[in-house]
Design an enzyme around this catalytic site. Structure first.
Site: not given
Ligand code: GLA
Length: 734
Positions: A203, A447, A481-482, A552
């Site tokens: 990550w 999470r 879309w996560d 991220d």
């Molecule tokens: C993930 C995504 C971020 C954001 C967060 C929101 O970490 O990669 O860009 O959208 O979730 O909780």
């Protein structure tokens, strides 16, 4: 392009743009013997590759009725390697029969060749018009279990790529269980020494290229995390030890799949390299009742005789022409501002409207409202699954908010995490068995959340209804879309004990079906993929989501590494790249705004910061960056990408994107650290036409292509860290 069958040798020759792939039916063993994959070979030469290996070797396992002179299955390069019948290498398939055995030994039965490229039911896969591709299907059969394996190979008219997949069909009278079915098997004959380039990571530091020698033994990398993962990527390259960016052979393998996978690279006692790539057999099994079929995901295998650079461009073009939806791949990418890094969960309607007003005044195109707008979500510990507006934060609702934002001249996009569920949600309280879980075992949280059992049609229906009513009501045409956790306790309340091994793959099929249904219902909808940053960056997702949030980590220096690694397989248009605030939230680094902009301009460009925090100079810089993003968007979407140096090895590295007609290009370089008493930096360019004169559109200076190739561009010395340099060039009229 073309697929030819030579009946005298039962030989198949697949000519795919610049390369040839060949195999044949062994005249006595009836198994498929792999012969060749490389540059075009003259005429009938390929058949000479058969029988190079006939001397009997000690301890050879000879198939029943075989002749020791024909050698052992274990020493034959093959297209599909058996299990438990004298081939000791990693098998292509394992199928368990009711008697408890899982031996597979499949022999040639028939084949057919036809125009076009079939879809794979329920799975993302490459596509082509009937005159752009040709397909060969070869049917093998295990006579004892009556299971057939149909090996599909498609070649494409303009690119050296072969799309491969296998389907297993139970032709017998009893159920069987598929325990392994690789999408491709590849064999490299003795004497080909190979390096492996793979893309491990984590990550916030995804896809860092790693190169190693293929040594005796088995090297594996995999995901067993439910998603293709940050930790490994379903893409790798085998190459000559001498291969560089622009020299040497390279074979790239990419899976069009987003879930668990396994890559096995095995070098045996005779220096043959044997590769299996496909679904991860760990936690996988699939019961096939009589007459049923199981389809493997598709794998793409590409060849370059001219190094990594050409291989990457082949994958970029292939994904853009044959994997990412044609209606979307070249679609204008709005300059997005996403509120996540600026606000996290702490926002309300007025703050978001103010955010959008300021973003609009800077020239940004779209506000994407990220996590925290639904249920009662103030932290990551609730409400996933409850896709209804959080009224205390957004009292007017999503449709009215979208309208207010549009009135400011901005488009509106919305974040979802459709495949997940919070234990603290109405959905979980109503359907506690809708998550992946194992009865009697406490659920491991990631999470603070659980994973929905997307293999259940009623779950997909529910999420589809919730998302589509909101998307319809608020006329949303862009969503992010996560998917923020990896899987544990993978079990489904809807499956009987003998089908529990299907849960993870069924999850992926359900997720794909949700994506497909939404895109069918809303053809204008554009979806950006994301999985805690780049945790599901693969060709399977790209089929539905033309761009993916790359990581991220938005620090400009870290992004150099991440985007560099990603570019080996995936085009700039697939990489979502945003400028964020400093000090960077992950590494604390302070980089110049211009450098953050130049790095993010490699891909689909946007911002991840609060416009209210920008002073006049920064605002002017942002306006400039947006103008540049618009002007050069066509190159980002369609151009040829070249890496210039590597951030892994060099203090100065960069990239170029060159128009297909070589009439224009952009070049960007970043010098990571300032050095005392430095040497001069020249950046030799690639992909330009030596005989063309190019004008630097910023300075007006003209250079011949030959000069840019052989001498390069001078990168001035600057006494500061993290400086960047970006130039646009256009060809002078002749
Ligand atoms: C993930 C995504 C971020 C954001 C967060 C929101 O970490 O990669 O860009 O959208 O979730 O909780």
């Amino acid at each position: 392009m073309g697929i030819k069958y030579f009946p005298e040798h039962q030989l198949f020759v697949l000519d795919a743009a610049d390369c040839t792939y060949a195999f044949m039916v062994h005249p006595r063993y009836e198994r498929l013997v792999h012969l060749y994959h490389g540059p075009h070979l003259g005429g009938g030469d390929v058949i000479k590759l058969f029988n190079y290996d006939t001397s009997p070797r000690s301890q050879s396992t000879i198939p029943p009725g075989g002749n020791p002179r024909d050698g052992s299955l274990s020493n034959l390069p093959q297209e599909f390697s058996s299990f438990g019948c004298g081939d000791f290498r990693r098998p292509s398939a394992q199928v368990r029969t009711p008697d408890g055995f899982n031996v597979v030994d499949a022999k040639y039965v028939a084949h057919r060749i036809f125009g076009g490229k079939p879809e794979l039911p329920g799975l993302p896969a490459s596509f082509a018009a009937d005159d752009e591709a040709e397909t060969l299907e070869v049917t093998l059969r295990d006579d004892v279990t009556d299971v057939e394996f149909v090996l599909a190979y498609s070649v494409f008219d303009k690119l050296p790529v072969i799309a491969r997949s296998i389907r297993a069909v139970n032709r017998g009278n009893a159920p069987v269980t598929v325990e392994k079915l690789a999408s491709l098997t590849l064999d490299y004959r003795s004497g080909i020494r190979l390096d492996l380039v793979s893309f491990p990571g984590g990550w916030t530091r995804e896809r860092r290229p790693t190169r190693e020698r293929v040594n005796p033994g088995i090297r594996e990398f995999a995901s067993n995390r439910g998603l293709s993962s940050h930790q490994s990527n379903p893409f790798f390259i085998l190459c000559d030890p001498e291969t560089t960016e622009d020299h040497g052979r390279a074979w790239g393998q990419m899976l069009v799949y987003s879930g668990n996978f396994l890559a096995e690279i095995e070098r045996d006692q005779y220096d043959m390299t044997h590769v299996q790539f496909g679904l991860n057999p760990e936690r996988f099994s699939w019961k096939l009742d009589p007459g049923e079929t199981f389809q493997s995901p598709e794998a793409l295998t590409a060849f370059s005789a001219a190094g990594f650079e050409a291989l990457s461009r082949t994958f970029h073009d292939f994904l853009r022409r044959h994997v990412i939806r044609r209606t979307q791949v070249l679609r204008h990418r709005p300059v997005v501002v996403n509120n996540w890094e600026a606000t996290r969960f702490k926002f309300d309607e007025e703050k978001i409207v103010d955010f959008a007003r300021r973003a609009a005044s800077l020239g940004m195109d779209m506000l994407v409202l990220d996590d925290g707008w639904f249920g009662h979500r103030d932290e990551s510990d609730s409400s996933l699954g409850d896709w209804v507006v959080y009224k205390e934060k957004l009292p007017s609702g999503i449709a009215a908010l979208a309208k207010r934002i549009r009135a400011l001249g901005m488009e509106f996009g919305l974040w979802f995490e459709p495949e997940m569920i919070s234990p603290d949600s109405d959905l979980y309280r109503a359907h506690p068995d809708w998550c992946l879980h194992i009865p009697g075992r406490p659920a491991t949280l990631g999470r603070n959340q659980l994973v929905l059992d997307m293999g259940r049609p009623e779950v997909v229906d529910h999420i589809f209804d919730a998302m589509s009513s909101l998307i319809g009501e608020a006329s949303i045409n862009y969503i992010k879309w996560d998917a923020n956790r990896q899987f544990s306790e993978v079990g489904s309340a809807a499956l009987p004990p003998d089908r529990q091994g299907e849960a993870a793959h069924r999850f992926m099929l359900g997720t794909y079906s949700l994506l497909r249904r939404l895109l069918d219902r809303f053809p204008e909808l554009f979806i950006e993929g994301c999985a805690a940053g780049g945790g599901r960056f693969d060709a399977g997702m790209l089929y539905y989501t033309p761009q993916i949030w790359t990581s991220d980590d938005t620090d400009a220096v870290e992004r150099l590494f991440i985007q560099y690694g990603t570019s080996f397989g995936y085009p700039p248009s697939a990489m979502s790249c945003h400028v964020s605030a400093v000090p960077n939230c992950h590494v604390g680094r302070v980089t110049p705004l211009a450098t953050r902009g130049d790095v993010a301009l490699m891909g689909a460009f946007g911002y991840e910061l609060d416009p209210a925090t920008l002073g006049p100079e920064e605002s002017a810089e942002v306006r400039r960056q947006i103008a540049v993003a618009r002007e050069d968007e066509h190159l980002m979407l369609e151009g040829d990408f070249y890496r210039l140096g590597s951030p892994l090895a060099d203090n100065l590295s960069g990239w170029q994107i060159v128009g297909k007609d070589k009439r224009e290009f952009i070049v960007t370089a970043v010098r990571i650290l300032s050095r005392p008493n430095p040497s001069h930096d020249w950046l030799q360019l690639r992909g330009v036409d030596a005989d063309t004169v190019y004008r630097d559109l910023d300075t007006g200076e003209c250079f011949s292509g030959a000069f840019l190739i052989h001498v390069g561009l001078y990168f001035p010395i600057v006494k500061a860290d993290f400086t960047s340099f970006r130039r646009r060039f256009r060809a002078e009229e002749k």
